[in-house]
Scaffold this motif. Structure first.
Motif, PDB file in Angstrom:
ATOM      1  N   GLU A 192       0.994  -1.050   0.416  1.00 36.67           N
ATOM      2  CA  GLU A 192       0.434   0.030  -0.355  1.00 36.67           C
ATOM      3  C   GLU A 192       1.252   1.614  -0.086  1.00 36.67           C
ATOM      4  O   GLU A 192       1.715   1.851   0.440  1.00 36.67           O
ATOM      5  N   VAL A 193       0.587   2.041  -0.491  1.00 32.23           N
ATOM      6  CA  VAL A 193       1.662   3.793  -1.103  1.00 32.23           C
ATOM      7  C   VAL A 193       0.435   4.640  -0.368  1.00 32.23           C
ATOM      8  O   VAL A 193      -1.312   4.844  -1.097  1.00 32.23           O
ATOM      9  N   ALA A 194      -0.127   5.179   0.755  1.00 35.10           N
ATOM     10  CA  ALA A 194      -0.716   6.573   1.064  1.00 35.10           C
ATOM     11  C   ALA A 194      -1.870   5.608   0.978  1.00 35.10           C
ATOM     12  O   ALA A 194      -3.613   6.064   0.954  1.00 35.10           O
ATOM     13  N   GLY A 195      -1.844   4.098   0.720  1.00 37.01           N
ATOM     14  CA  GLY A 195      -3.551   4.397   1.445  1.00 37.01           C
ATOM     15  C   GLY A 195      -4.468   2.780   0.167  1.00 37.01           C
ATOM     16  O   GLY A 195      -5.274   2.591   0.464  1.00 37.01           O
ATOM     17  N   MET A 196      -3.660   3.229  -0.647  1.00 36.65           N
ATOM     18  CA  MET A 196      -3.655   2.292  -1.482  1.00 36.65           C
ATOM     19  C   MET A 196      -2.668   1.083  -2.070  1.00 36.65           C
ATOM     20  O   MET A 196      -1.890   1.455  -2.636  1.00 36.65           O
ATOM     21  N   ASN A 197      -3.595   0.330  -3.556  1.00 29.86           N
ATOM     22  CA  ASN A 197      -1.958  -0.640  -3.381  1.00 29.86           C
ATOM     23  C   ASN A 197      -0.963  -0.218  -5.057  1.00 29.86           C
ATOM     24  O   ASN A 197      -2.474   1.200  -5.442  1.00 29.86           O
ATOM     25  N   VAL A 198      -0.300  -0.010  -5.173  1.00 31.60           N
ATOM     26  CA  VAL A 198       0.707  -0.387  -6.052  1.00 31.60           C
ATOM     27  C   VAL A 198      -0.451   0.120  -6.865  1.00 31.60           C
ATOM     28  O   VAL A 198      -0.513  -1.058  -7.899  1.00 31.60           O
ATOM     29  N   ASP A 271       4.951  -3.222   8.809  1.00 32.19           N
ATOM     30  CA  ASP A 271       7.092  -2.825   9.183  1.00 32.19           C
ATOM     31  C   ASP A 271       7.962  -1.851   8.577  1.00 32.19           C
ATOM     32  O   ASP A 271       8.818  -1.632   8.629  1.00 32.19           O
ATOM     33  N   GLY A 272       7.173  -0.427   8.464  1.00 29.32           N
ATOM     34  CA  GLY A 272       7.862   0.444   7.514  1.00 29.32           C
ATOM     35  C   GLY A 272       7.390   0.212   5.885  1.00 29.32           C
ATOM     36  O   GLY A 272       7.348   1.341   5.020  1.00 29.32           O
ATOM     37  N   LEU A 273       6.976  -1.033   5.860  1.00 30.54           N
ATOM     38  CA  LEU A 273       6.867  -0.969   3.761  1.00 30.54           C
ATOM     39  C   LEU A 273       5.936  -2.006   3.355  1.00 30.54           C
ATOM     40  O   LEU A 273       4.358  -1.477   2.881  1.00 30.54           O
ATOM     41  N   VAL A 274       5.621  -2.843   4.398  1.00 29.78           N
ATOM     42  CA  VAL A 274       4.804  -3.761   4.295  1.00 29.78           C
ATOM     43  C   VAL A 274       3.654  -4.054   5.396  1.00 29.78           C
ATOM     44  O   VAL A 274       3.698  -4.005   6.266  1.00 29.78           O
ATOM     45  N   ARG A 275       2.565  -3.689   5.398  1.00 25.08           N
ATOM     46  CA  ARG A 275       1.142  -3.217   5.707  1.00 25.08           C
ATOM     47  C   ARG A 275       0.971  -4.725   6.492  1.00 25.08           C
ATOM     48  O   ARG A 275       1.359  -5.492   6.026  1.00 25.08           O
ATOM     49  N   ILE A 276       0.712  -4.786   8.191  1.00 21.92           N
ATOM     50  CA  ILE A 276       0.707  -6.209   8.823  1.00 21.92           C
ATOM     51  C   ILE A 276      -0.502  -7.009   8.612  1.00 21.92           C
ATOM     52  O   ILE A 276      -0.587  -7.820   8.169  1.00 21.92           O
ATOM     53  N   GLU A 277      -1.105  -6.669   7.941  1.00 21.67           N
ATOM     54  CA  GLU A 277      -2.746  -7.153   7.366  1.00 21.67           C
ATOM     55  C   GLU A 277      -1.942  -7.612   5.782  1.00 21.67           C
ATOM     56  O   GLU A 277      -3.491  -8.676   5.670  1.00 21.67           O
ATOM     57  N   ASN A 278      -1.208  -7.126   5.044  1.00 25.09           N
ATOM     58  CA  ASN A 278      -1.029  -7.979   4.256  1.00 25.09           C
ATOM     59  C   ASN A 278       0.529  -8.735   4.067  1.00 25.09           C
ATOM     60  O   ASN A 278       0.559  -9.472   3.496  1.00 25.09           O
ATOM     61  N   ALA A 279       0.611  -9.348   5.398  1.00 25.06           N
ATOM     62  CA  ALA A 279       1.415  -9.951   5.458  1.00 25.06           C
ATOM     63  C   ALA A 279       1.743 -11.394   5.868  1.00 25.06           C
ATOM     64  O   ALA A 279       1.976 -11.794   6.037  1.00 25.06           O
ATOM     65  N   SER A 280       0.770 -12.001   6.085  1.00 28.93           N
ATOM     66  CA  SER A 280       0.332 -13.327   5.827  1.00 28.93           C
ATOM     67  C   SER A 280      -0.398 -14.292   4.873  1.00 28.93           C
ATOM     68  O   SER A 280      -0.833 -13.769   4.187  1.00 28.93           O
TER      69      SER A 280
END
Length: 521
Positions: A192-198, A271-280
């Motif tokens: 996510e970049v500013a709340g939107m997917n790349v 984690d500074g780059l990857v949102r927690i909800e997107n990392a599993s």
């Protein structure tokens, strides 16, 4: 012949994304692509007059060598993909997938291939490792019995998933050779970049590798993506979800990439780059229905850097227990009831319940998993979800998975495996008629907060059964004094439950559910 070295299979490390030409050159110049980096942190001491103690983590590569007898595969300055490399390798080998070489200006063309090309290269590397392992007579291993494990950071996890999930991007025999997959901070559902997917059009520096529409194509998830708009699915026919582990970071403040712009755009809950909800990742069966979550653990670490997730003791301990441990414990929370404050019972209420978890093995100075409200890593449920009698799935909450190891017992003569689980349920911000209800509200309060110690003794002789005990630390500090009953499922897994909470208002009641199974048996 079965692999007598199991579970000590070759480890293939797949590094993460390198954005700039300089980063790609630096990656290429490093023989271990960053897997050899360690860290030094500080711990407070009981004596305030003394300075904090240094706590050194030497690096995953060095620790795998010293703790488990692994070695690298470089020989006379060559790696195993070089045509002049000759010989064979041991099962306990660390192999680095150097896929950025072809993109580097140092050793390649300076042009970056797409992620599908990297996935095909991983397939070729696995077959090469199989060839060299089976050529070593000491391993006594036939090609059909060869197994390896994939350990990946960030985009490396997507390279692994593309290889495993897309039949067009690799050899079937190579896929069948993968025993387990462990990912650090992988954007399994994109970035996510500013709340939107790349955006899909952002091809500069291959950023659109993290666009969900592109990911759906190279992960072979087009149909599921159209239904769910997510790509964090692992089809069981591609790879068993029980053999996949996701390590998730929750500290954005220590991530300094792009002079701090990355963490600013990623925002809280990352984690500074990857949102927690997107990392599993979640497993899905052939009908597209959820089967089970992949094993997941959380740590307060950044995406990379000096205090990054790869070069941390917490992630290393999860890695080695997942690869070589003896017992798997999936931790679930089943909610039976929630009680509102008496003053607002019977009214239309909105509330969000936050479930915290800390899990630590006996005698260690770190957590196997850490989910805290202040770190945005908690599990959440709304009041409506928990009181809806038809929504049973919402009241059953997966929290984390812990792997335990007999070798790591503090006292080798003590056969039990023990760990502490701290469960906290924060008092929600109750809203009545869409307005915050301030009466009796104290920020940071808990509906429930306690630590339970669970102690298990696996069978010591053939035919013997497990024994288990537990104890809430509010009543028996440091001890597991009550017998813990369990039931055995058809799969052979054992389910143990511990009740918590009560009928007070406000309050919450339910059960911690531990699904226990032998691992690497």
């Amino acid at each position: 012949m079965a692999d007598s070295n199991a579970p000590f299979h070759p480890i293939i490390y797949v590094r993460g994304y390198a954005m700039t030409t300089r980063e790609q050159d630096e990656t290429t110049a490093d023989p271990f692509c960053g897997f050899n980096l360690g860290s030094t942190v500080y711990r407070a001491t009981p004596d305030k007059a003394k300075p904090a103690k240094k706590f050194v983590f030497e690096s995953p590569v060095l620790r795998l060598m010293t703790d488990f007898g692994y070695g690298d595969v470089y020989e006379n300055g060559l790696d195993i993909m070089d045509s002049e490399w000759e010989g064979s390798i041991a099962c306990r080998s660390i192999v680095i997938y150097r896929y950025y070489e072809q993109a580097s200006a140092l050793l390649g063309s300076g042009q970056t291939p797409d992620i599908s090309h990297f996935a095909r290269g991983l397939s070729e590397l696995i077959l090469r490792v199989r060839e060299l392992v089976c050529a070593n007579a000491a391993n006594q291993l036939a090609p059909e019995d060869f197994r390896c494990v994939l350990v990946a950071h960030s985009m490396g996890g997507l390279v692994c998933r593309a290889f495993l999930q897309n039949p067009e991007l690799g050899d079937e025999q190579a896929r069948a050779s993968v025993d387990k997959v462990f990912t650090y901070a992988t954007p399994h559902n994109g970035i996510e970049v500013a709340g939107m997917n790349v955006p899909q059009w952002l091809s500069a520096a291959d950023m659109n590798n993290f666009n969900r529409e592109n990911m759906a194509r190279y992960l072979k998830l087009e149909a599921l993506y159209q239904k769910t708009r997510r790509v964090d699915w692992l089809p069981e026919e591609a790879f068993p979800s029980e053999r996949f582990f996701c390590m998730i970071g929750s500290n954005r403040s220590d991530y300094d990439a792009a002079l701090g712009l990355s963490r600013a755009f990623a925002g809280h809950g990352s984690d500074g780059l990857v949102r927690i909800e997107n990392a599993s990742v979640w497993g899905v069966n052939a009908r597209g229905k959820l089967s089970s979550p992949c094993a997941t653990a959380y740590t307060y670490r950044a995406h990379s850097g000096y205090f990054g997730i790869v070069n941390s003791e917490e992630a290393y301990q999860n890695l080695t227990r997942f690869l070589f441990g003896d017992v798997r414990v999936d931790i679930w929370l089943d909610i039976d009831s929630v009680q509102l404050p008496p003053e607002i019972q019977g009214k239309a209420v909105n509330a969000l319940y936050q479930f915290e978890l800390l899990a630590s093995p006996r005698g260690k100075r770190w957590y196997l998993t850490r989910r805290m409200a202040e770190e945005d890593s908690v599990a959440c449920r709304s009041h409506q979800e928990l009181v809806d009698p038809s929504n049973k799935d919402a009241r059953s909450i997966y929290l984390s998975t812990a792997f335990l190891a007999n070798r790591a017992r503090v006292n080798p003569a003590r056969p039990s495996l023990a760990y502490g689980v701290t469960l906290g349920v924060r008092v929600p911000d109750y809203e009545v008629e869409r307005k915050f209800w301030p009466d009796t509200h104290y920020e940071g309060g808990y509906l429930f907060h306690d630590t339970v110690v669970v102690e298990m003794v696996p069978p010591q002789t053939p035919g013997e059964d497990w024994t288990a005990s537990f104890g809430w630390q509010s009543s028996s500090a440091g001890r597991a004094t009550e017998s813990l009953a369990y039931k055995t499922l058809k799969t052979g897994k054992r389910v143990m439950t511990v009740a918590f909470g009560g009928s007070s208002a406000p309050g919450i009641a339910g059960r911690l559910r531990f699904v226990v199974s032998a691992w690497n048996a």
